[in-house]
Enzyme design. Sequence first.
Site, PDB file in Angstrom:
ATOM      1  N   HIS A 167     -27.821  58.606  12.154  1.00 23.68           N
ATOM      2  CA  HIS A 167     -27.270  57.362  11.577  1.00 23.68           C
ATOM      3  C   HIS A 167     -25.825  57.604  11.122  1.00 23.68           C
ATOM      4  CE1 HIS A 167     -27.090  53.668   9.345  1.00 23.68           C
ATOM      5  NE2 HIS A 167     -28.368  53.402   9.518  1.00 23.68           N
ATOM      6  N   GLU A 201     -24.740  54.697  15.985  1.00 20.68           N
ATOM      7  CA  GLU A 201     -25.877  55.587  15.764  1.00 20.68           C
ATOM      8  C   GLU A 201     -26.546  55.925  17.090  1.00 20.68           C
ATOM      9  OE1 GLU A 201     -28.257  53.105  13.141  1.00 20.68           O
ATOM     10  OE2 GLU A 201     -26.450  52.368  12.190  1.00 20.68           O
TER      11      GLU A 201
HETATM   12  C1  BG6 Z   1     -29.461  50.426  10.702  1.00 15.17           C
HETATM   13  C2  BG6 Z   1     -30.485  49.348  10.926  1.00 15.17           C
HETATM   14  O1  BG6 Z   1     -29.692  51.495  11.566  1.00 15.17           O
HETATM   15  O2  BG6 Z   1     -29.572  50.896   9.360  1.00 15.17           O
HETATM   16  C3  BG6 Z   1     -30.267  48.230   9.916  1.00 15.17           C
HETATM   17  O3  BG6 Z   1     -30.402  48.833  12.252  1.00 15.17           O
HETATM   18  C4  BG6 Z   1     -30.295  48.778   8.502  1.00 15.17           C
HETATM   19  O4  BG6 Z   1     -31.261  47.218  10.087  1.00 15.17           O
HETATM   20  C5  BG6 Z   1     -29.286  49.920   8.397  1.00 15.17           C
HETATM   21  O5  BG6 Z   1     -29.971  47.750   7.599  1.00 15.17           O
HETATM   22  C6  BG6 Z   1     -29.267  50.591   7.027  1.00 15.17           C
HETATM   23  O6  BG6 Z   1     -30.555  50.959   6.658  1.00 15.17           O
HETATM   24  P1  BG6 Z   1     -30.853  51.569   5.241  1.00 15.17           P
HETATM   25  O7  BG6 Z   1     -32.338  51.736   5.157  1.00 15.17           O
HETATM   26  O8  BG6 Z   1     -30.115  52.864   5.153  1.00 15.17           O
HETATM   27  O9  BG6 Z   1     -30.324  50.557   4.231  1.00 15.17           O
END
Ligand code: BG6
Length: 272
Positions: free
Chosen positions: A143, A246
């Site tokens: 991510h 990502e």
């Molecule tokens: C992304 C998702 O990878 O991560 C989104 O596609 C999400 O839907 C984002 O809002 C952040 O996620 P988190 O759990 O770290 O707030």
Amino acid sequence: MSTVRIVRDAQNEAQVHPHGATLTSWKVDNQELSFVSKNAVYDGKKAIRGGIPIVFPNFGPWDLGPQHGFARTSLWKVAKEPTVESGSAVAAFELEDSEQTRAMWNNRFKLTYTVIVGDHQMETNLDIKNTGDTSFDFTTLLHTYFRVEDVTKTTVDGLKGCKVFDKVHKETRTEDRDLVKISSETDAVYETTSQVHHITGGPNGKTFTVTKKNLPDTVVWNPWAEKAKAMSDFGDDEYPYMICVEAGHVASRCKLDPQQTYSCGQTISIKD
Ligand code: BG6
């Protein structure tokens, strides 16, 4: 819990927090390239908001456990202390199943995350081993939060012609742009993307190049103003300065038989 510094030389350094083995800094020529929110929480519970959280064994909401799985909120072991070898600084981190992970997801596994800091480039590789005697399936993703100067001027290539599920508008379409630009909340899951993405508009106008390995899909995310306000661990005014691109295996589940290992990762480089 102290952060592990992976120093190649005075110009190239990364830092990894044992909580989630989250990469929290990548500096080249004294310039921070990774985006971490000023409101990120380091309480050993919440996922760190920025850098490179590791998503495993599930991308997105999950019936069995927290959104994006438990890897990013687990305490990892340092498996290899930072060492400079063959012109790169290398460190490795490990996470194995525990009573806590098996209570959510009853499988035996070992994750090995290796961070290799080179000259103006960095590799983040994840080996996923099924250490049990039954098969399991998973989705996974790196991510990555990239620091950019102005997200409305950033472009991302390598997405044209790909099927994309737009999570904001809840629709599936085919991407027709050579260069994807964003100017509103974006949460898009692209399937079977190019192995290489260029992300323009990084710090000092530099371009990131991401080369994926065994990660067929790419998610592009920016929360924009309203969502940013709703997130307690993200500054209201920070969304123009980041983009998540990502690399993942998320459009389909990856199956792993007993004793098999799935090796995936990415190389990110930076240049003018
Ligand atoms: C992304 C998702 O990878 O991560 C989104 O596609 C999400 O839907 C984002 O809002 C952040 O996620 P988190 O759990 O770290 O707030």
